[in-house]
Design an enzyme around this catalytic site. Sequence first.
Site, PDB file in Angstrom:
ATOM      1  N   ASN A 405       8.262   3.424 -10.291  1.00  0.00           N
ATOM      2  CA  ASN A 405       8.105   2.043  -9.849  1.00  0.00           C
ATOM      3  C   ASN A 405       6.890   1.902  -8.947  1.00  0.00           C
ATOM      4  O   ASN A 405       5.863   1.387  -9.363  1.00  0.00           O
ATOM      5  CB  ASN A 405       9.376   1.565  -9.131  1.00  0.00           C
ATOM      6  CG  ASN A 405       9.424   0.063  -8.968  1.00  0.00           C
ATOM      7  OD1 ASN A 405       8.420  -0.579  -8.675  1.00  0.00           O
ATOM      8  ND2 ASN A 405      10.593  -0.528  -9.155  1.00  0.00           N
ATOM      9  N   ASP A 406       6.986   2.382  -7.731  1.00  0.00           N
ATOM     10  CA  ASP A 406       5.906   2.188  -6.765  1.00  0.00           C
ATOM     11  C   ASP A 406       4.606   2.854  -7.195  1.00  0.00           C
ATOM     12  O   ASP A 406       3.527   2.350  -6.896  1.00  0.00           O
ATOM     13  CB  ASP A 406       6.329   2.723  -5.395  1.00  0.00           C
ATOM     14  CG  ASP A 406       7.571   2.010  -4.868  1.00  0.00           C
ATOM     15  OD1 ASP A 406       7.702   0.798  -5.147  1.00  0.00           O
ATOM     16  OD2 ASP A 406       8.390   2.655  -4.202  1.00  0.00           O
ATOM     17  N   VAL A 407       4.696   3.986  -7.890  1.00  0.00           N
ATOM     18  CA  VAL A 407       3.483   4.733  -8.247  1.00  0.00           C
ATOM     19  C   VAL A 407       2.741   4.116  -9.431  1.00  0.00           C
ATOM     20  O   VAL A 407       1.679   4.608  -9.820  1.00  0.00           O
ATOM     21  CB  VAL A 407       3.813   6.209  -8.545  1.00  0.00           C
ATOM     22  CG1 VAL A 407       4.405   6.882  -7.319  1.00  0.00           C
ATOM     23  CG2 VAL A 407       4.741   6.353  -9.738  1.00  0.00           C
ATOM     24  N   SER A 446      10.882   1.730  -2.234  1.00  0.00           N
ATOM     25  CA  SER A 446      10.230   1.058  -1.112  1.00  0.00           C
ATOM     26  C   SER A 446      10.666  -0.397  -0.985  1.00  0.00           C
ATOM     27  O   SER A 446      10.412  -1.041   0.027  1.00  0.00           O
ATOM     28  CB  SER A 446       8.705   1.115  -1.284  1.00  0.00           C
ATOM     29  OG  SER A 446       8.300   0.260  -2.334  1.00  0.00           O
TER      30      SER A 446
END
Length: 479
Positions: A405-407, A446
Amino acid sequence: MSDTLIKILYMISCIFFIRGIKLLGKTDTARKGNCYSAVGMLIAVVTVLCEQGVVGSWNADFRFNGYAYVAAAVIVGSLVGIVWSKKVQMTGMPELVALFNGFGGLSSFLVAIAQYLAQPKGDAFTSVSLGLTIAIGAVAFTGSVVAWGKLSGRAFKKNAAIPAKNFVNGLLCVVGLAGIAAYALATKNNVPANSFCFPQMERCGIIVASAAFLILGFTMVMPIGGGDMPVIISFLNALSGLAAAFAGFAINNTVLVVSGCLVGASGLILTLIMCKAMNRTFASLLFKSFGGAKKKGASGPAKEPKAMSVEDAYMILEAAKSVVVVPGYGMAVAQAQHAVKELCDKLEDNGAEVSFAIHPVAGRMPGHMNVLLAEANVPYEQLKTSDEMNPQMSNVDVAIVIGANDVVNPDAINDESSPLYGMPIVNAHEARTVFVLKRGKGTGFSGVENPLFTNDNTVMIYGDAKATVSALVSEFSEG
């Protein structure tokens, strides 16, 4: 055993440690690196037992039998380690690593306490080394316990605000260092000549330092969000190594100094690399409450992601000539790595070129995705870093994002208001087609929304990742 032979054996042990750490740098040699390090540790332990006179200390009275205590410690520790490591799932590996870091810090802490209780105080250098062992070991232990609790979800919130956090941490550090100074400077020459004041000053210094730094480990890690745990685990690993190095100075053991310095230095280097991968500075890691920030959604009607069935996704993959898989923690949760390997084999048999884009902080610990894929026998040559894959991403037919997701969040590049802005990512959004395998529409660890999911070239395949990938494999087999 002569002093010369002991020094030679220590040198051989250090060589094994250095070679082992070198081999740990690559997935295909990591197992061999572990073996080298284990052999080095065996040599070091046997040498220490010989040097300290434990070997040969056979006594019929169990209370004074050195062999009995060593054997009991080895048996209990080995059984706990074997059972725990065998039972843990790959999703639980990050918190297990965090806890092992804590045990390393705790062992150094206990060695320092035992040295204080068993031996007369040495010179100033030895006393300061013992105090720093207590300080660093205590922080590594309690900090790792907090990291374990966050990652396992069994204790502590993902991030908890501590009022005036930096002031509290600074005060604890000053108090702890004052305790170390009180212990190190307490001599019979600078206190009244009576039998009470001297030992009490030493004892109070050790107690104050121990308490302050044990609390500091909690207050330092508690405010940090779970999404930043890979960096914290790396830093705590470095602290456990440094604690071991200072313990080596405190008890005058060469091999402990060398091995501790190796672990500490490599851990700090990895911490800096991961800070760079997250666009963080080392100072922000220590002094700012980063992670866990949520970005508010934009005003107006929200754009809905497009969903696709497995059958339609198969038709696109069948025509693809280049495919990149971007793994994340969701792949570990679904235990989908073996199914992913099968899908890659099918794609290669169909004429596609398959690679994996591994972000440095994908997962919950350093190298998490590499470990998962190595377990599934994915060739090391197929594992690429984000820096290696990004220049080629615009030529990729299909990027398959599995639980990441965040990456892969484009806001890290495009939106200056995003908490992730400036963080290097895998540019999966540049591929011609993006498949995102997720259980639902939730955000990443996050808590930041990901606009990749609503891009025109992105389609969502909802459901368990392992079941979805296995279904794609079945489509290839039937096709």
